[in-house]
Design a protein around this motif. Sequence first.
Motif: not given
Length: 486
Positions: A47-54, A56-67, A108-111
Motif C-alpha cells: 500500500s502506498l495508498g491510505g494515510g495510515l500512520p506508521h 513505529s510511531t505508536f508509543p504503546f508497546h503493550s496493553l494489559s489489564a488485570q481482569i 490502534l490503527q484506522y479501521g
Amino acid sequence: MSPAPASAASQLPMAKDFSGFLSLEGATRKKSPLKSLLPLMRGDMISLGGGLPHPSTFPFHSLSAQITGMRPAAGEAHQQKAKTASSDLVTVPLAPQPDKIESLTASLQYGTGTGIKSLRDFCREHVRSTHQPQYQDWDVILSAGNTDAFSKVIGLLCNRGDKIFVEEWTYPTALETLDPLGVGHIAVEMDGEGMTATGLRRLLDNWGSTPEQANESKPRVVYLIPTGQNPTGATMSVRRRMDILAVAQDHDLILIEDDPYYYLQFHVEGGSWMPSLLSMDTDGRVIRLDTFSKTLAPGCRVGYMSMNARFCDIMQYHNEVTIQQPSGFSQAILAEMLVSHWGQEGYTRYLTENVRTEYLKRSQYLQTALKSYINSKLASFIEPSAGMFIWIKIHLDQHPRYKTVKDSVLMLELFGKCIENNVLMVPGWQFSCKPKPQDVDAADVLNCWFDEDANYLRATFAYASFEQMEQASIRFGRTVDQFFSA
Ligand SMILES: Cc1ncc(COP(=O)(O)O)c(C=O)c1O
C-alpha cells in the motif's frame, strides 16, 4: 438458548424492505470510497495508498489489564475455583499471531466503520445465541454505546419535523437528542410493564382525529426501553412484547429497542433471559441497541447494534464519518478478554453470576430498607424485576395542603427537604415527556418542578454502599414524615 442450526437459519424469511423509512440523511449516506480501499489490503498488496500512520510511531508497546477470572469449564469444583481465582492478567499481543485476536498495532490503527473483526464476530455470535433473530439478513455493528447508537438511528430514520412515539416517562438523554434535531415525541401511556400496547394502538388507530394531527403524517418509529426501564424500573412481560410487536406489524412501525439493562434481569427463569423484541421480529423492523456500559464499564464506550443488513450498512457509513469505530484501546482489551479469555460461556457466566447477582442483592437491600423506613401510605413503589431503578410515587393526596396547593409546589417542597436532610434522588419531572417552559432554567433544580403529574422520585440501588442505602432510607423516611405533617 443455543443458536439456530445453519440449515434452520436458511429457512427463515429475508427482512422486508424498509427503504421507505429512511430519512433524507439516511437515504443519502454512502460508503466512504477511502474506507473501501481497506479490504484490498491483503495478500501481497503493497500500500502506498491510505494515510495510515506508521505503527513505529505508536508509543504503546503493550496493553494489559488485570481482569476477573472466568475460566471456561463446567461443574461444581470449577465454580468454586472461578470464584476464588478472581483475577487474571490479559495482554493484547503487539504483533499479529495466528488464531489470535487483532494485534495491538492493528486495533490502534484506522479501521472500518464496523469495529474490529474479532469483537464484532463475538457480539454477533452473542446476539445469535441469546436472541436467535427470526430472519436471515440481520447483522451487528459496533457503536460507541447506546447514546451514540440512538442518535445515529434517529439520523437514519427521522427528518426534522417528524415525531416518534416514546414511553410517557423516559430516558431524558433520548429527548435531549431529539429536541435539537427538530424531531418531536408523543408520549404513550405506561403501566407496571412499561409502554402499553393498547395505548400505542389507540394513538395509531385514531391518528388524524385531532386538529393538530390533521396535517401530520402518522409517526412510524417507536423508542422503548423494555427491560428495567429508565426511570420506572418496569419490565415488559413476554405477552406485552408480543402485543407491542403486533401493533408494530399492523401499523408498519420500526421499533428502537434500547436495552442496556437486559442482563440486569433478577429472575432468569429456566436459565434463559426474557425474549427480546428482536427475537420475535420476523420482518427486520426492530433495531436493537446493546451496550457494555452496564455489564462491563461505561467508560469502555463500546456497544453493538443489531438490525436488518440494509440499515446496518448505513449505520456503518455513519460511523465512518463520525467515530470511525470505538476506541482501539477499548476494543483491543475487550476482544482479548471476551474472545481469547472468557469466551461466550465465560461472558454469559459473568453476566449471570456477577452482574445480575450484584444488582439483585442491591435491589433487594434498598427495597427492604425503603419498606422498613417509609410509610407506604405516603410513598410507595412497584418492585422492579430488572435494572437499576426504583420509581417512588409520592401520595400527595394524603398531604394536608393537597387541595389548596399545586402538586408541583408540594413536590418541590419535598425535594428541597430531601436535600436539607442529605438524601438525593432524581426529580420525577426530569423524565417527563411534557414540554418544559422556555422561560425557566431547568438546571435550577432547587427552584423548579415541571409537570403537575410528576409525583415521583427516582432512586437507584446501583452505586451507594449498603450502609449508605440504609442511611438514605432512614433519612428519606424521616423527610417524608416531616413533609406530610406540615
Ligand atoms: C435507557 C438508556 N439508554 C442508554 C443509556 C446510555 O448508554 P451508553 O452508556 O451505552 O451510552 C442509558 C444510561 O443510563 C439508559 O438508561
